[in-house]
Design a protein around this motif. Structure first.
Motif, short mmCIF file in Angstrom:
data_model
loop_
_atom_site.label_atom_id
_atom_site.label_comp_id
_atom_site.label_asym_id
_atom_site.label_seq_id
_atom_site.Cartn_x
_atom_site.Cartn_y
_atom_site.Cartn_z
N ASN A 1 0.89 -1.31 -0.01
CA ASN A 1 0.14 0.15 -0.01
C ASN A 1 0.75 1.09 0.06
OD1 ASN A 1 -2.78 -0.92 -0.13
ND2 ASN A 1 -2.20 -1.82 1.87
N HIS A 2 1.94 1.19 -0.47
CA HIS A 2 2.65 2.48 -0.86
C HIS A 2 2.13 3.45 -1.70
CE1 HIS A 2 6.99 0.73 0.52
NE2 HIS A 2 6.12 0.67 1.42
N THR A 3 1.99 4.81 -1.44
CA THR A 3 1.60 5.59 -2.50
C THR A 3 2.67 5.66 -3.47
OG1 THR A 3 2.88 7.45 -1.31
CG2 THR A 3 0.76 6.99 -0.57
N ARG A 4 2.19 6.37 -4.64
CA ARG A 4 3.33 6.55 -5.78
C ARG A 4 4.49 7.28 -5.22
NH1 ARG A 4 3.12 5.64 -11.13
NH2 ARG A 4 5.11 5.87 -11.86
N GLU A 5 4.51 8.13 -4.43
CA GLU A 5 5.52 8.80 -4.00
C GLU A 5 6.52 8.28 -3.12
OE1 GLU A 5 6.75 13.09 -1.34
OE2 GLU A 5 4.59 12.29 -1.89
N GLN A 6 5.83 7.23 -2.15
CA GLN A 6 6.84 6.33 -1.42
C GLN A 6 7.21 5.37 -2.27
OE1 GLN A 6 3.31 5.05 1.07
NE2 GLN A 6 4.27 5.86 2.83
N TRP A 7 6.59 4.85 -3.30
CA TRP A 7 7.21 3.87 -4.27
C TRP A 7 8.33 4.66 -4.91
CZ3 TRP A 7 8.31 3.73 -9.40
CH2 TRP A 7 8.81 2.47 -9.84
N ASN A 8 8.19 5.90 -5.24
CA ASN A 8 9.64 6.40 -6.09
C ASN A 8 10.75 6.82 -5.03
OD1 ASN A 8 8.16 6.95 -8.38
ND2 ASN A 8 7.35 8.83 -7.68
N THR A 9 10.39 6.98 -3.68
CA THR A 9 11.40 7.18 -2.71
C THR A 9 11.94 5.89 -1.97
OG1 THR A 9 9.98 7.80 -1.04
CG2 THR A 9 10.75 9.44 -2.57
N ILE A 10 11.19 4.88 -1.96
CA ILE A 10 11.70 3.82 -1.13
C ILE A 10 12.03 2.60 -2.05
CG2 ILE A 10 10.96 1.89 0.46
CD1 ILE A 10 9.19 4.28 1.77
N ASP A 11 10.98 2.01 -3.13
CA ASP A 11 11.11 0.88 -3.85
C ASP A 11 11.98 1.04 -4.90
OD1 ASP A 11 9.41 -0.86 -2.06
OD2 ASP A 11 7.93 0.63 -2.64
N ALA A 12 11.68 2.09 -5.85
CA ALA A 12 11.98 2.34 -7.06
C ALA A 12 13.84 2.30 -7.00
CB ALA A 12 11.68 3.58 -7.98
N PRO A 13 14.59 3.27 -6.12
CA PRO A 13 15.96 3.51 -6.40
C PRO A 13 16.83 2.18 -6.66
CG PRO A 13 15.03 5.01 -4.62
CD PRO A 13 13.83 3.96 -5.08
N PRO A 14 16.64 1.25 -5.81
CA PRO A 14 17.48 0.00 -5.93
C PRO A 14 17.31 -0.37 -7.62
CG PRO A 14 16.68 -0.16 -3.82
CD PRO A 14 15.74 0.82 -4.79
N PHE A 15 16.37 -0.54 -8.21
CA PHE A 15 16.06 -1.01 -9.20
C PHE A 15 16.50 0.15 -10.37
CE2 PHE A 15 12.96 -3.20 -7.02
CZ PHE A 15 12.96 -4.50 -7.53
N GLU A 16 16.56 1.21 -10.06
CA GLU A 16 17.07 2.34 -10.78
C GLU A 16 18.58 2.46 -11.08
OE1 GLU A 16 13.76 5.99 -10.42
OE2 GLU A 16 15.38 5.68 -9.07
N ALA A 17 19.17 1.86 -9.85
CA ALA A 17 20.35 1.74 -9.69
C ALA A 17 20.84 0.49 -10.56
CB ALA A 17 21.04 1.76 -8.38
N ALA A 18 20.18 -0.50 -10.52
CA ALA A 18 20.62 -1.85 -11.11
C ALA A 18 20.57 -1.49 -12.67
CB ALA A 18 19.72 -2.94 -10.45
N ILE A 19 19.51 -0.75 -13.18
CA ILE A 19 19.57 -0.64 -14.61
C ILE A 19 20.86 0.31 -15.11
CG2 ILE A 19 18.08 0.86 -16.13
CD1 ILE A 19 15.55 -0.17 -14.51
N GLU A 20 20.90 1.32 -14.23
CA GLU A 20 22.29 2.15 -14.52
C GLU A 20 23.48 1.59 -14.54
OE1 GLU A 20 24.26 5.36 -15.77
OE2 GLU A 20 22.04 5.18 -15.64
N ALA A 21 23.34 0.26 -13.49
CA ALA A 21 24.85 -0.56 -13.59
C ALA A 21 24.74 -1.39 -14.86
CB ALA A 21 24.93 -1.37 -12.18
N GLY A 22 23.78 -1.62 -15.62
CA GLY A 22 23.94 -2.52 -16.53
C GLY A 22 23.10 -3.82 -16.30
N ILE A 23 22.19 -3.82 -15.52
CA ILE A 23 21.42 -5.26 -15.09
C ILE A 23 21.00 -5.91 -16.35
CG2 ILE A 23 19.14 -3.98 -14.63
CD1 ILE A 23 20.74 -6.85 -12.32
#
Length: 599
Positions: free
Chosen positions: A256-278
């Motif tokens: 039940n995370h809000t979109r803002e919570q998802w952006n700040t909590i859940d998204a950053p590791p996946f964004e970092a993985a993508i940037e690292a070439g996952i």
């Protein structure tokens, strides 16, 4: 000069990682993106529809060799041997488990991998495509390839150590050892941010409750696995499985995370993985209403997988489902419809469909009817083929079985694992000043969770002059076992009790038996050291314990590190990578992120 690609950057980083880890030069046999594109495009053009659909499936087969006949294969697939399973479905990938007899020892795994690759390369009339051979090698509490392969203490322990260099080196060594036995894809790292102390399925599989720390360590492990280790990595579980009290293996959790919570909590590791070439990302069987209000699990959600992962985050690598045998994805649809809907949502590979004939034929029918266009099918097959070429699987699918001992479980790798573990043990409480233990003989009871874990720790204490007694009581100790441990505690000078997820009375310890064991030991009045060898959250239920440590892992290296800390050979360096809340009051911190004592 053109800007280097992410793959090139990973390759450049690999040399430094490999050098630090003591790996063989050139362990990462990655191709360049141009060659991968050319091969994937040319191969795709020559494939039959059946061959294309086969590339979308990853499943298991029973047997220690490719030619082992097993009745379980006949029941599941209608053929007897693992090689025949690969040939029947023209599989894109195979996953290894202990319960499929796939991972008995490193030489056996390597020989199995070669046999399955031979079967896969013989499938097509006009094409020759090797397999992705994968396994869940997260380390810590989730691993499939055990000793003598090097065992690391796992994600949350790395979070306690705070070192991206350690995370990268651990992944590089793990990847190199997997590659040596023919496993070319690890379903790791876990990119979930464990912000819920009552999470029954993630817990110590996560690096931390801090999104930034999880992002940093996730990216480090991607670089280690893909660069230093030379295998594909797979960040999981998108869009984030860290804030749930339900297990998607047995139910359908809602986040039940809000979109803002998802952006700040859940998204950053996946964004970092993508940037690292996952190379690949695994989906979660969870409902996130703020991302898709339809109620569909993320695995079947086009708004989440295509709209957010593909379009918003710009990810164009392979998306694989979590196991399609899990309850979280099977509540609304049958196995045929689940397979088709996962592809429609944006998945590229379907993992462990519980009804392979049904799922495989359903996808074939969906393409033939036009429900799934050939263009859409080709997008996924192209991504799978490209991944195989980028990671050197096409160029070199076979492994040298005779060379396995020179790579897997070497003294250099073991030493690296110990160095890393030594930076992770966390002292949470030392109110009585019991630690570090003084030198000299003493009688020590080692009790609590784990037959091998309690004995391993006892051996380490014996080596330091203690006379040890072991009374292993397990995750659900009986009243008789508790009474025996208490009696033994009274007869010894010191007790070390190991707890494993003692907070989770609903799942592993229905009557709170681990909690009773610790409280009864404390009531003896004898010195007691309580050690959480899994979740650090256990201390919320043992506030009366004056001495408390967390290792986050029951690997041998973690028990050696624990012994060193107990005896003052190491200054404890680990810091809590999560907030530990008060029992029954999740919003109230008992010990904050970053807490950790030393001397």
């Amino acid at each position: 000069m053109s800007r280097p690609t992410r793959r090139t950057v990973l390759g450049l980083a690999a040399a430094a990682v490999a050098g630090a880890a003591g790996l063989r030069p050139g362990v990462a046999a990655a191709s360049n993106p141009g060659r991968a594109h050319g091969w994937a495009t040319a191969t795709l053009a020559r494939m039959t529809l059946e061959e294309k659909v086969g590339q979308l499936f990853v499943t298991y087969a029973y047997g220690a060799t490719a030619q082992t006949a097993d009745r379980r294969n006949v029941t599941a697939y209608g053929v007897a041997t693992p090689a025949e399973v690969v040939a029947k479905y023209k599989l894109g990938g195979v996953i290894y488990f202990a319960w499929t007899d796939s991972v008995a020892n490193p030489p056996q795994i390597a020989a199995l991998s070669n046999g399955l690759q031979q079967a896969s390369l013989a499938v097509g009339d006009k094409v020759s495509v090797p397999l992705l051979i994968s396994t869940d090698q997260e380390h810590g509490v989730v691993f499939r390839v055990g000793p003598p392969a090097t065992q690391f203490p796992g994600a949350m322990a790395l979070g306690a150590g705070r070192s991206t260099a350690d995370a990268r080196e651990a992944a590089a060594i793990a990847g190199a050892e997997l590659r040596a036995v023919g496993v070319n894809q690890a379903y790791a790292p876990v990119a979930d941010v464990n912000v819920n102390a009552l999470n029954p399925v993630i817990g110590v599989r996560s690096f931390s409750s801090d999104p930034t720390l999880v992002a940093d360590l996730t990216a480090a492990q991607v670089t280690g696995l893909e660069g230093g280790g030379g295998i594909a990595s797979c960040a999981k579980h998108f869009p984030g499985h860290g804030d749930t009290v339900d297990d998607s293996h047995t139910s359908l959790p809602t986040i039940n995370h809000t979109r803002e919570q998802w952006n700040t909590i859940d998204a950053p590791p996946f964004e970092a993985a993508i940037e690292a070439g996952i190379d690949s990302i695994m989906t979660a069987h969870i409902v996130v209403p703020s991302l898709d209000p339809s109620g569909e699990p993320a695995t079947l959600s086009k708004p989440i997988l295509t709209g957010i992962l593909r379009e918003q985050l710009g990810y164009d690598g392979v998306v694989i489902t979590d196991s399609l045998a899990m309850a979280g994805v099977r509540q609304k649809y049958g196995d045929a419809e689940v397979a088709v809907r996962a592809l429609e949502a944006g998945c590229d590979q379907l993992l462990m469909s519980p009804a392979m004939d049904v799922a495989y034929n359903a996808v074939l029918a969906a393409v033939r009817s036009g429900r799934i266009t050939e263009k859409r099918l080709d997008q996924s097959v192209y991504r799978v083929l490209r991944l195989k070429h980028l990671n050197g699987v096409v160029a070199d699918p076979m492994v040298d079985v005779a060379a396995v001992p020179s790579v897997v479980g070497t003294p250099e790798h073991y030493a690296a694992a110990q160095r890393i573990a030594d930076r992770t043990t966390t002292v949470v409480k030392n109110e009585a000043g019991l630690l570090p233990l003084s030198a000299g003989p003493r009688k020590v009871l080692v009790t609590g969770y784990g037959v091998s874990t309690t004995q391993t720790l006892a051996n380490r204490l014996t080596a330091r002059g203690a006379t040890t007694t072991v009374r292993q009581t397990g995750a659900t100790p009986s009243d008789t076992a508790i009474a025996g441990a208490v009696a033994a505690a009274r007869a010894n000078d010191l007790t070390v009790v190991l707890t494993m997820k003692a907070w989770d009375t609903a799942v592993t310890d229905k009557q709170g038996k681990q909690q009773k064991l610790v409280k009864d030991l404390l009531a003896t009045g004898k010195p007691v050291i309580v050690v959480a060898v899994r979740d650090p959250y256990d201390i919320a239920y043992f506030t009366a314990a004056p001495t408390y440590l967390a290792t986050y892992s029951y690997a041998d290296v973690s028990m050696e590190s624990l012994a060193k800390v107990l005896y003052g050979e190491l200054k404890p360096a680990g810091k809590l990578p999560v907030d530990v809340p008060v029992a029954g009051s999740p919003a109230t911190k008992l010990y904050p992120f970053g807490h950790g004592l030393t001397w």
